[in-house]
Design an enzyme around this catalytic site. Structure first.
Site, PDB file in Angstrom:
ATOM      1  CG  HIS A 156      -4.233  -0.911  -0.959  1.00 39.37           C
ATOM      2  ND1 HIS A 156      -3.990  -0.987   0.390  1.00 39.37           N
ATOM      3  CD2 HIS A 156      -4.762  -2.105  -1.306  1.00 39.37           C
ATOM      4  CE1 HIS A 156      -4.372  -2.180   0.839  1.00 39.37           C
ATOM      5  NE2 HIS A 156      -4.833  -2.883  -0.171  1.00 39.37           N
ATOM      6  CB  SER A 172      -0.937  -0.058   1.204  1.00 41.29           C
ATOM      7  OG  SER A 172      -1.933   0.924   1.129  1.00 41.29           O
ATOM      8  CG  ASP A 175      -5.552  -5.794   2.057  1.00 43.76           C
ATOM      9  OD1 ASP A 175      -6.042  -6.910   2.337  1.00 43.76           O
ATOM     10  OD2 ASP A 175      -5.576  -5.303   0.915  1.00 43.76           O
TER      11      ASP A 175
END
Lengths: 279, 191
Positions: free
Chosen positions: B41, B14, B134
């Site tokens: 992301h 991310s 995540d």
């Protein structure tokens, strides 16, 4: 890293059996859905519906019809937005509708309509462009609860900000607020939008041609199918389209891997809008 | 039905992950023996600028993952923005527009879960820098299926939260700095 020979696990067998039970008992056929997604959803359903295993869920499904509705809620897609991918609706408005305008009457099919966000978007688009009165919209889904929700046309008010932004970006000529009333945190769509829409149960897996459409919009449905089922659905769309009719797919879907690819021309390539090839 | 599964490398990151990937992907040889599946992301409305960014810098192929294409060795596939990326047991890729997972779509957990399921012990999964958790659950799934878990050293990560969450979920994961991840991958042999 070694090349392991993997036996399909017990859970995979359970999934095969549950999908078979779902088909034989209720005629819902998910057997040719893309495996990784369907497995993810079944595992989620198992956990959230409180079953200890997929097999236990299968038993529940066979002996308690109420389990069916709950499971369908997991197995069918519920997530969408009005005017999702505004550039798609802009392309319909600017490139497809000028062709449709030449017909005295029009049929539009939203296949896999879920909660109705897309068919209402199209109804608004066609109204803005003066084509609504000559059009019948068919909105189909396999999930009866989704169809009821679609027919109701009620959405959480907090989503409307996104819907409104999408509508503006799509080239909307009116204000989305003209089409709903706000009430206790809900946006209730104007009933008149429903007057040209027929909601109906239809399965792309097991049902037949749905005839003489000028535009079929089926977005983010085919990605859940395996390749063979995608091909069946695309053939069904081909046979359901009027001559030179249009097919709109999701932005990450294409006809590239389909045996029917040659039967369509790319009409707006970047928006995945195709036109049936006819002499 | 059984079939030999080729290996696969799955990478998730991310905040800071683009810079981290720029230290890894360009080092890989053109004949890298496995497909590389990547979830980063990115804001949903931004067109995927990652592919052109990496294409010019890498010897492995770089492309956006397409639904139903069969993942090839020596190619890095980025999940398209606003879609989850999954892989099937036959090595073909699937996209999904299912709800957000960990507030993200694509989500690393979704990719890693499917990788664990489809490839089992032939999977390598790598968690890079990021500001959320995540990938932690997905990495556990990879480990449970007998796969290989790698986590970027939180001490060097741009944001440590994601590697730290992954390590809490998988204490036995191999912790490596970015340079070491690159050489670790380069040492993978064709199955």
């Amino acid at each position: 890293m070694s090349a392991a020979l993997r036996e399909p696990g017990v859970e995979d067998l359970e999934i095969d059996l549950l999908l078979e039970a779902l088909f034989q008992r209720y005629h819902y056929d998910f057997r040719s859905y893309a495996r990784a997604s369907i497995k993810r959803r079944l595992v989620q359903a198992r956990d959230q519906l409180g079953f200890t295993s997929i097999s236990a869920m299968q038993a529940g499904l066979l002996h308690d019809p109420a389990t069916l509705g709950r499971l369908l809620g997991y197995l069918t897609v519920q997530v969408s937005e009005m005017f999702r991918d505004p550039s798609y609706f802009r392309a319909l408005r600017e490139k497809v509708l000028p062709h449709l305008r030449t017909y005295p009457s029009l049929k539009v099919w939203v296949a896999g309509c879920s909660h109705g966000e897309e068919v209402y978007s199209l109804a608004i688009l066609f109204r803005e462009e003066g084509l609504e009165d000559r059009t019948i919209f068919y909105a189909t889904d396999i999930n009866p609860a989704a169809l009821r929700a679609a027919e109701a046309g009620v959405y959480p008010l907090e989503l409307v900000k996104k819907f409104t932004a999408n509508h503006q970006k799509s080239g909307g000529r009116s204000s989305l607020s003209d089409y709903y009333t706000a009430d206790y945190g809900r946006a209730i769509l104007d009933k008149s939008l429903r007057s040209r829409i027929v909601f109906s149960d239809h399965s792309l897996v097991t049902d037949a041609v749905f005839g003489e459409m000028h535009l079929i919009s089926c977005r983010n449905v085919l990605i859940y199918f395996d390749r063979a089922l995608q091909d069946r659905a695309i053939g069904l769309f081909h046979d359901s389209l009027a001559r030179k009719g249009f097919l709109g797919l999701g932005l990450k879907e294409s006809l590239r891997f389909s045996s029917h690819a040659g039967a369509f021309a790319e009409f707006v390539r970047e928006e995945k809008i195709y036109q049936r090839r006819d002499p | 039905m059984t079939r030999p599964t080729p290996g696969v490398v799955a990478i998730g990151g991310s905040a800071g992950a683009v810079q981290a990937l720029l230290r890894i992907l360009p080092t890989l040889p053109a004949d890298f023996p496995a497909p590389i599946l990547i979830v980063v992301h990115v804001p949903p409305d931004r067109e995927n600028a990652l592919v052109p960014l990496f294409q010019n810098k890498c010897r492995v192929g770089v492309k956006e993952a397409e639904d139903k294409e069969v993942a090839q060795p020596g190619v890095a596939y980025f999940a398209p923005s606003d879609y989850h990326l999954l892989v099937e047991a036959d090595g073909s890729l699937s996209l999904s527009a299912d709800e957000l997972v960990n507030l993200s779509r694509p989500a690393i957990d979704v990719l890693f879960d499917s990788v664990a399921d489809a490839f089992g012990s032939a999977a390598t999964a790598i968690v890079l820098t990021g500001a959320n958790h995540d990938g932690a659950a997905g990495l556990s799934a990879v480990v449970a299926a007998g796969g290989h878990a790698v986590v970027e050293d939180p001490a060097e990560a741009y944001v440590a939260a994601m590697p730290e969450a992954a390590l809490r979920a998988c204490p036995g994961a191999t912790v490596l700095r970015l340079d070491a991840i690159a050489s670790h991958l380069s040492n993978l042999r064709a199955p």
